[in-house]
Design a protein around this motif. Sequence first.
Motif, mmCIF file in Angstrom:
data_model
loop_
_atom_site.group_PDB
_atom_site.id
_atom_site.type_symbol
_atom_site.label_atom_id
_atom_site.label_comp_id
_atom_site.label_asym_id
_atom_site.label_seq_id
_atom_site.Cartn_x
_atom_site.Cartn_y
_atom_site.Cartn_z
ATOM 1 N N GLN A 218 0.824 -1.211 0.000
ATOM 2 C CA GLN A 218 0.000 0.000 0.000
ATOM 3 C C GLN A 218 0.857 1.259 0.000
ATOM 4 N N LYS A 250 -9.898 -3.510 -0.689
ATOM 5 C CA LYS A 250 -9.827 -4.605 0.276
ATOM 6 C C LYS A 250 -11.193 -5.255 0.495
ATOM 7 N N VAL A 254 -10.487 -7.863 -3.169
ATOM 8 C CA VAL A 254 -9.736 -8.992 -2.611
ATOM 9 C C VAL A 254 -10.581 -10.269 -2.567
#
Length: 287
Positions: A218, A250, A254
Motif C-alpha cells: 500500500q 480490500k 480482494v
Amino acid sequence: SSQFCSSAREVAPSLPCAFAMAAEDVMKQFRSRGGADQDPSALLLRVLQALEPGAWPEPRFQKLLDGLPAGAPASLEQLLGCILQGEGFGAAAAATAGGPEVVFVLGGPGSGKGTFSTRAVEQFGYQHLSAGDLIRAERKRPGSAMAEFIESRLTEGKLIPSEVTVGLVEEEMRRQGWEGGKYLIDGFPRSLDNYETWDRLLGNKAHIKFVLLIECSQAVMEQRLLKRGQTSGRSDDNIETIRKRFITFKEETVPVQDLLESRGLVRTVNSDPGIDAVWHEVVEIFC
C-alpha cells in the motif's frame, strides 16, 4: 481432501451456462446423498454425463483423464479447469467457440495494472482494455446520460454498477473485433458482483485464459498515485479519495481475487521493485 463448493460458480472457472447448470444439479444430488462418491474424477464424470447423457461412457472419460498434463492437481476445480481450457470438448467448448480470449489484470490502485498491460500488449499480441478508462471516457462523452452518476461514484471512491462496466467492455470488444480477439482487461472484475455479472452476460461467449494479479504494498501504491496526481488531472488522484479506494479494494476486490485463485486461474507477480525487475516473471506466465 477435495473441497466441494456450494454452487457451480465456485467449482471451476469460465463455466458456460449449460455446464454450470448441470454441475450445480449434480452437486445438489451429491449433497443430498450425504457426500458419497467424493473422488473428484468420479464427481466430474457425473457432471459430464448430466450435461451430455449417453455421451460419456467410462472409456471416453478415462481417455480424457489420461490426456491431462502430468502432475495436474487432482481437485475437482482443477480437473474442470484443465478440461475446459483444452481443445474441443462437447457443449462446453462449443459455447465459447469463436469468442474472444480474455486475460483479466487485477491489482490495487497504483499497482501498475496499466503499465504491465501496455507492455504485455506489445509483446504478446493482445488488445488492451481498461475498465476504468472506459468508464472515465463514458463520463466525458458528450450527451452521456451516465456522466453525472459515474462522476459521483468515482469521487466517492465507490464501484460502478457491474452491468454498466460489463456493457462498456463488451461494446468495446465488439468494436475492436469479437471473433478470435485477444484482450487484456485491466481493473476488472473489481468485485464478486462484477464477476457474477460477467459470467451471466458473457460467460458463454468469452473465454477467460487466466488472471494476472499484480501485488504491491500500500505504501508504494499510495506514493505512485500521489505522484501521478500531480499531472493526471484525475479527480480521484488525491489522498482522501486514494485511501477510500484502498478500503474499497480490500472490501470488494480482494474477495474476488481469492475466488479466482481458488479456481486455479490466478498468476501472481509483485510490482514493488518495478516492472523491469520482474518482467521475466510475466513472460513466463504468458508463455
